[in-house]
Write an enzyme that holds these catalytic residues in place. Structure first.
Site, short mmCIF file in Angstrom:
data_model
loop_
_atom_site.label_atom_id
_atom_site.label_comp_id
_atom_site.label_asym_id
_atom_site.label_seq_id
_atom_site.Cartn_x
_atom_site.Cartn_y
_atom_site.Cartn_z
N THR A 168 1.08 -1.22 -0.23
CA THR A 168 0.05 -0.03 0.19
C THR A 168 0.87 1.32 -0.12
OG1 THR A 168 -1.81 -1.00 1.11
CG2 THR A 168 -1.66 1.19 1.50
N ARG A 196 -14.39 -6.88 -0.41
CA ARG A 196 -13.55 -6.34 0.93
C ARG A 196 -13.07 -5.24 0.66
NH1 ARG A 196 -8.07 -5.17 2.22
NH2 ARG A 196 -7.83 -5.81 4.42
N VAL A 197 -13.36 -4.51 1.68
CA VAL A 197 -12.67 -3.09 1.74
C VAL A 197 -11.75 -2.86 3.06
CG1 VAL A 197 -13.36 -0.59 1.91
CG2 VAL A 197 -14.61 -1.93 0.58
N GLY A 198 -10.37 -2.45 2.83
CA GLY A 198 -9.60 -2.58 4.07
C GLY A 198 -9.65 -1.10 4.76
N ASP A 199 -8.64 -0.71 5.40
CA ASP A 199 -8.58 0.29 6.20
C ASP A 199 -8.28 1.45 5.40
OD1 ASP A 199 -6.04 -0.92 5.70
OD2 ASP A 199 -5.34 0.37 7.24
N THR A 219 -0.25 1.31 6.82
CA THR A 219 -0.16 0.45 6.03
C THR A 219 -0.12 -0.99 6.72
OG1 THR A 219 1.03 -0.80 4.10
CG2 THR A 219 2.38 0.69 5.55
N GLY A 220 -0.56 -2.16 6.41
CA GLY A 220 -0.52 -3.37 6.79
C GLY A 220 -1.91 -4.25 7.11
N GLY A 222 -5.23 -4.66 7.13
CA GLY A 222 -6.24 -3.60 7.30
C GLY A 222 -7.57 -4.01 8.60
N1 ASP Z 1 -3.76 -1.92 4.51
C1 ASP Z 1 -4.21 -2.32 3.21
C2 ASP Z 1 -5.27 -3.29 3.33
O1 ASP Z 1 -5.38 -4.04 4.33
C3 ASP Z 1 -2.94 -3.54 2.91
C4 ASP Z 1 -1.73 -2.87 3.06
O2 ASP Z 1 -1.45 -1.93 3.65
O3 ASP Z 1 -0.94 -3.39 2.18
O4 ASP Z 1 -6.23 -3.10 2.66
#
Ligand code: ASP
Length: 300
Positions: A168, A196-199, A219-220, A222
């Site tokens: 990300t 699916r929707v992340g953070d 990032t990480g 989500g």
């Molecule tokens: N945070 C992002 C998500 O979960 C993934 C990422 O940071 O690479 O959608």
């Protein structure tokens, strides 16, 4: 004082990918820095820095993003202006080359904040943003990766997250007027369930800006970031600690690990142009510069 910090994901970035990540965050920093140093706004700096990483092909954002369980690229992004508290975000879009620019259009031209899927794409069309062919966003690296993991019965989008690609991208900028703006863009997690929707597109989770305190992009994993409302939590920690971005970033990551066994990283910027960086993955790609520094710093 002007300042800009960029990230290009936190995970166990393999040696072979280091150069691409380093070059991509360095280029994004340069693009944003040129805007800020010629008197441009934090919003323009963030949009263009993030856009360059969406176009890069290296990161899990825009072209070259991870594929979902259907084998499609499905993108999320958000942007927030910390002075007006206006924000714009998109979730689960397939035909948008630069989700950060569509997020900005929603922020600038609409009464809404978050548009998803077909509705977001319709908004894009109505506002003159050209839709792309979804095939343009898929690259052979990601098709091969997806083919290699999708038959694994024990594959999970979360664990062990340090070893799952997580590229990300995000940017936090402070301009001459004292405005702080943050943008984040992602293809989400590898092999995620469609829809699916992340953070990243969620204000307060992946992105938050308050020009009176600071800004953050995360990032990480989500799902973990959402559970602890990561971005707003870190900004609250910084407001309470007298504006120290380093300690807020570190405490935020400790909190993420302790509460939900989460993994990832954050970039934080305060009103004085000071940075905080913290991650509990083996590596995180980032680049930063402020008018108090002689030269940019690029690190992984
Ligand atoms: N945070 C992002 C998500 O979960 C993934 C990422 O940071 O690479 O959608």
């Amino acid at each position: 004082m002007i300042a800009l910090i960029i990230h290009g994901g936190a995970w166990n970035i393999p040696d072979i990918l280091l150069e691409g990540h380093r070059a991509g965050v360095a280029r994004a920093l340069e693009i944003g820095w040129n805007i800020l140093s010629s008197g441009g706004s934090a919003v323009d700096a963030v949009e263009h820095a993030v856009k360059s990483m969406e176009d890069d092909g290296t990161f899990d954002a825009g072209r070259g993003s991870h594929l979902n369980a259907n084998g499609d690229v499905e993108l999320d992004a958000s942007i927030m202006d910390g002075t007006t508290f206006r924000c714009g975000a998109v979730g689960a879009v397939h035909r948008i080359k630069n989700p950060i620019s569509l997020s900005r259009k929603i922020m600038d031209d609409s009464e809404h904040i978050l548009l998803v899927g077909e509705g977001a794409e319709r908004f894009a069309h109505e506002h003159g943003v050209q839709l792309c062919n979804p095939a343009e966003l898929r690259c052979s690296r990601e098709i091969d990766l997806w083919n290699s993991i999708r038959m694994k019965e024990d594959f999970q989008t979360k664990q062990p997250f340090q070893n799952q690609p997580s590229d990300t991208v995000g940017a936090v900028a402070l301009d001459r007027t004292g405005k702080i703006c943050v943008g984040t863009s992602t293809g989400g997690t590898l092999n995620k369930h469609p829809g699916r929707v992340g953070d990243s597109p969620l204000i307060g989770c992946g992105t938050f800006a308050d020009s009176a305190v600071g800004g953050i992009s995360t990032t990480g994993w989500g799902e973990g970031m959402i559970k602890v409302v990561m971005a707003k939590t870190v900004i609250d920690l910084m407001e309470m600690n007298g504006g120290d971005p380093r300690s807020a970033a570190e405490k935020g990551i400790e909190h993420l690990k302790r509460k939900v066994d989460g993994h990832g990283g954050v970039i934080v910027l305060n009103t004085r142009g000071q940075f905080g960086i913290s991650y509990n993955t083996p590596r995180m790609a980032r680049a930063y510069r402020s008018s108090a520094m002689d030269a940019p710093v690029v690190q992984i």
